[in-house]
Enzyme design. Sequence first.
Site, short mmCIF file in Angstrom:
data_model
loop_
_atom_site.label_atom_id
_atom_site.label_comp_id
_atom_site.label_asym_id
_atom_site.label_seq_id
_atom_site.Cartn_x
_atom_site.Cartn_y
_atom_site.Cartn_z
N CYS A 76 28.63 36.91 -8.10
CA CYS A 76 29.92 36.21 -8.28
C CYS A 76 30.17 35.81 -9.72
CB CYS A 76 29.96 34.97 -7.39
SG CYS A 76 29.51 35.33 -5.69
N GLU A 111 22.00 31.65 8.45
CA GLU A 111 21.57 33.02 8.17
C GLU A 111 20.05 33.17 8.26
OE1 GLU A 111 23.67 34.47 4.79
OE2 GLU A 111 23.21 36.56 5.23
N GLU A 125 19.25 33.18 11.79
CA GLU A 125 19.62 34.47 12.38
C GLU A 125 18.56 35.52 12.06
OE1 GLU A 125 23.39 36.00 11.01
OE2 GLU A 125 23.30 37.75 12.33
N GLU A 181 40.33 37.42 11.96
CA GLU A 181 39.16 36.77 12.59
C GLU A 181 38.95 35.36 12.04
OE1 GLU A 181 38.93 39.53 10.70
OE2 GLU A 181 38.50 41.18 12.06
N CYS A 241 28.30 37.42 2.79
CA CYS A 241 29.07 36.45 1.99
C CYS A 241 30.15 37.10 1.15
CB CYS A 241 28.17 35.69 1.03
SG CYS A 241 26.69 35.08 1.78
N LYS A 283 38.27 37.37 -1.88
CA LYS A 283 38.31 36.15 -1.06
C LYS A 283 39.72 35.89 -0.54
CE LYS A 283 34.06 34.79 -0.98
NZ LYS A 283 33.35 34.66 0.30
N SER A 322 25.01 40.28 8.91
CA SER A 322 24.87 38.95 9.48
C SER A 322 26.22 38.54 10.06
CB SER A 322 24.45 37.97 8.38
OG SER A 322 24.73 36.65 8.79
N GLU A 365 39.87 38.03 2.41
CA GLU A 365 39.04 37.47 3.47
C GLU A 365 39.76 36.32 4.19
OE1 GLU A 365 35.61 35.12 2.24
OE2 GLU A 365 34.41 36.02 3.82
#
Lengths: 572, 162
Positions: A501, A277, A280, A364, A297, A356, A317, A359
Site C-alpha cells: 500500500c 484471518e 481462519e 457484497e 485485503c 478501494k 480468505s 471495493e
Amino acid sequence: MNITVNGNTVEAREGEMLLTTLQRAGVRVPTLCHMPDLFPSGACRMCVVEVEGMRGLVPSCAHPVSENMNVKTHSPRVVRARKTIVELLPADHPDDCLYCVRNGNCELQKLANELGIRERRYAGKRTPDKMDTSSPSIVRDPDKCILCGRCVRVCEEVQGVSAIDFAGRGSNTVISTAFDQGLNVSSCINCGQCVMVCPTGALREQSDTKRVVDALNDPEKYVVVQHAPSVSVTLAEEFGAKPGSDICGIMTTALRQLGFDRVFDTAFSADLTILEEASELAHRIQNGGKLPMMTSCSPGWIKFVEQYFPEFIGNLSTCKSPQQMLGAVIKSFFADRENIDPKNIVSVAIMPCTAKKFEAQRPEMVRNGLPDVDAVLTTRELARLIRLRGIDLDTLEPEMQDTPFGERSTAGKLFGATGGVMEAAMRTANYLLTGEELKQLNVRAVRGLDGIKEARVTINGVELGVAVVNGLGNARRLLEEVRDGYRDLHFIEVMTCPGGCIGGGGQPLGTDPEAVKARMQTLYKIDRDGDVRTSHGNPAVQRLYKEFLGNPLGGKSHELLHTHYAKRETLT
Amino acid sequence: MTAIADIQTVLHKHTNAGRDALIPILQEVQEVHGYLSKEAVVQIGRHLKLPASKIYGVATFYNQFRFNAPGKYHIQVCRGTACHVKGSANVLDALTRELGVAPGETTRDGVFSLEIVACIGACGLAPVISVNGEFHAGMTPEKIKTVLDAYRKEAEGEPTDD
C-alpha cells in the site's frame, strides 16, 4: 570503462544504457516514456543525445554504452530536437492547464517550461476524444494523453493485466481497452498504477471529494473517517516533506478540523482482520480446508483472481478487507452504542488506493441496504481537501484518534507494506496455536521489496510454507506455479501494488523505489518502537470481541466481517 | 455450425502457434465470420496467451479488420487518390448521412455496412463504390440515394435469413 560526456570523463559500466550512466554522473537528460526497471521503449525521443560517429541523434535510454564513446547531451542540435518534440506534443493537446488536475505537477508542463517553450508553433487538427468516467476508481481523459505508453507498460509488465493498449494507427492512435469499452467492464483491476506513472492529466482517480465535502457540510449527517495504515507515512510528501515522514497525529488533527465527527484508524481493523484471518488459517490447517490460503485485503488482487484464476477463489480468505470490516462495525456496533441511526452515518475512508473505491461499491459490501463504506478518498484527494480548507499542517498539534476504533497495534500498522500482513498474521497465529508469543516478533524473511518472498516457519511443531508477493505480475507467476504443483505453501500474502500500500495507486504520484523504501522503513520503525506489537494484544480489539463480536469466526463475525467472491466475466 | 465452433476450427489449424500467428488467425476468423467478434478475440487470446486489448490493438492497426457483423450489403467506398480528386469525400458524407452509421459500422436493421478502402483499383470509374463486389461508377451524393433504394427494395423483396 570510460566515456566522454560534454568533454568530461565519466565512468560507465559494461552493458548498461547510456541514460543510466548519465543519470549516475548527475547529467540530467529529460525523459518522458522512460521507466526505470522496465525494458526501454525508446518511443518519445526526449532523451536523445549526440554520439560522435553516429549519423542521427540516439535515444540514450535504449543505447548501450561503449568504450570511449563521446557524448554531447545539450548541444544546440540536441536541444533543438527536444524542443521540437515538446512543441509538437501540444498540437493535439488541450490548452486547459488551468483547469487540469495535474496543473503544477504535469511532466509535459515541466518540460515545456524547462525548454523555454513560449508559443504554440504547431496548431494541428485536434481530435476530440471522449472521456471514460465509467470506472468507480479511474478516469481516463484521452484528450490529455501524449501516447508515452507508460500506463500500457505498467499494466502489462508490472501488473500482468493489460487492460489497455495502443489501438489504431498514426495520428488516430489512442490508448484503448479491448473494443474501446468502458474501464468498468474491462479487465482493469482498478489498482491505479497507470495513474501513478501518467505524465499528464490523462489518468486520474475518480474523485469522491465533492460527496465528502457535501456530507461534512450537512448538519444531519454524522461523518466518520478512517485512514489506512500507509496514509500517515505518505501524506506529508504532498506538502513537500521527504518520503518516510510520519504525521499520524497531525493528520488526525487536520481531519477533525475538516469537520469529521470521529477519526478512526484502519490499522485497528487490520488487527481485527488478523484475528479473523489467523483463526481462519488455523481452522483450514486443522480441518483440511483449502490451502494455500490467500489474503483478501487488496481489492485489485481480488478482482484479478475473480477474472483470471477463478479456480483459486476458494483459496481466498473470506475476510473482508480492514476498510470494509471497520465500515461494517461502524454502522452496527458503533451506531448502536452511540445511538445513531446508521442511515445518518456517512463513513469515509482515506486510502492509498484507487481499487478501494471499487471495493466499497461491491454489492457484497452492503448490509440492510447500507454500504459499509460510503466514500473513499485517496491520499492525494485528502491532501487537496486539506489545501482547499486552508489548513496549515505545520501549525497543528498532534492529537489522539477516537474511541472505540482508534487504538491499534503496530502489527496492524505493518499492513501498509508488503509482508506486513504476513508478519502480523504469524505473530497472532503463533499465539492462537500455542498460547505463547513468538520469541522473535520480527519475521525478517518476509520483509523487503522483493517481488516474491518465501519462508518456512514452524508453529506448534507444524512447518508452514508462506509466501509474500507484491505486484500482480509476480502474483501471476506464483499462482501458475502453485497451480502446476511446484510450490508447497500454506499461506500467501498478496498486495496488488509494488511495495504494497505504500506504493498504492492513491499515493503521491510517481513510483520512485527509494521513496517506497523510506516509507517502508518508517513503518518498521513505528513497529520497533511500539508498545503493543501484536494484533491479539490490541485492547480495543479484545473489548470489541468481548462486548459485541464474541469469538473470531463466530456468528457475528460471519455476518459482518466475512464475504464471498465470484467468477467474473470480462474481456481478458 | 456455431460461431465458437468456427473459431475453434480455425484455431485447430494453428495448434502450438505463437503470437506471430496472430494476424493469419485474425484473417481466417474474419474470412469465416465476416468480422472479429468479442468472443472471437477472447478465444484467440486464450489460444495464443495474448490479452484481448493487445489483439484489439493489433487488429485496429490494420484497415482490413472489422469489429461489427457486416450487413446484407457491404458497401466499400474508395478513398484512393483518384476518387478523392473526383469528390469521394462528398460521396462518403452522403452515405454516412443516408445510412446513419459511421465507417466500420452496420445499420441497425443489418441491411448495410460501410467501409472505407484505400483504392479499389478502378480509378477510371472514380469516384467509385462497391456493394457486395458490384461496382457503381461516377458516384455523386445525389446518386447515392438511388443506389441504396435499389438495394433496399431488393432486401425487402427477399425473405430474410431469420
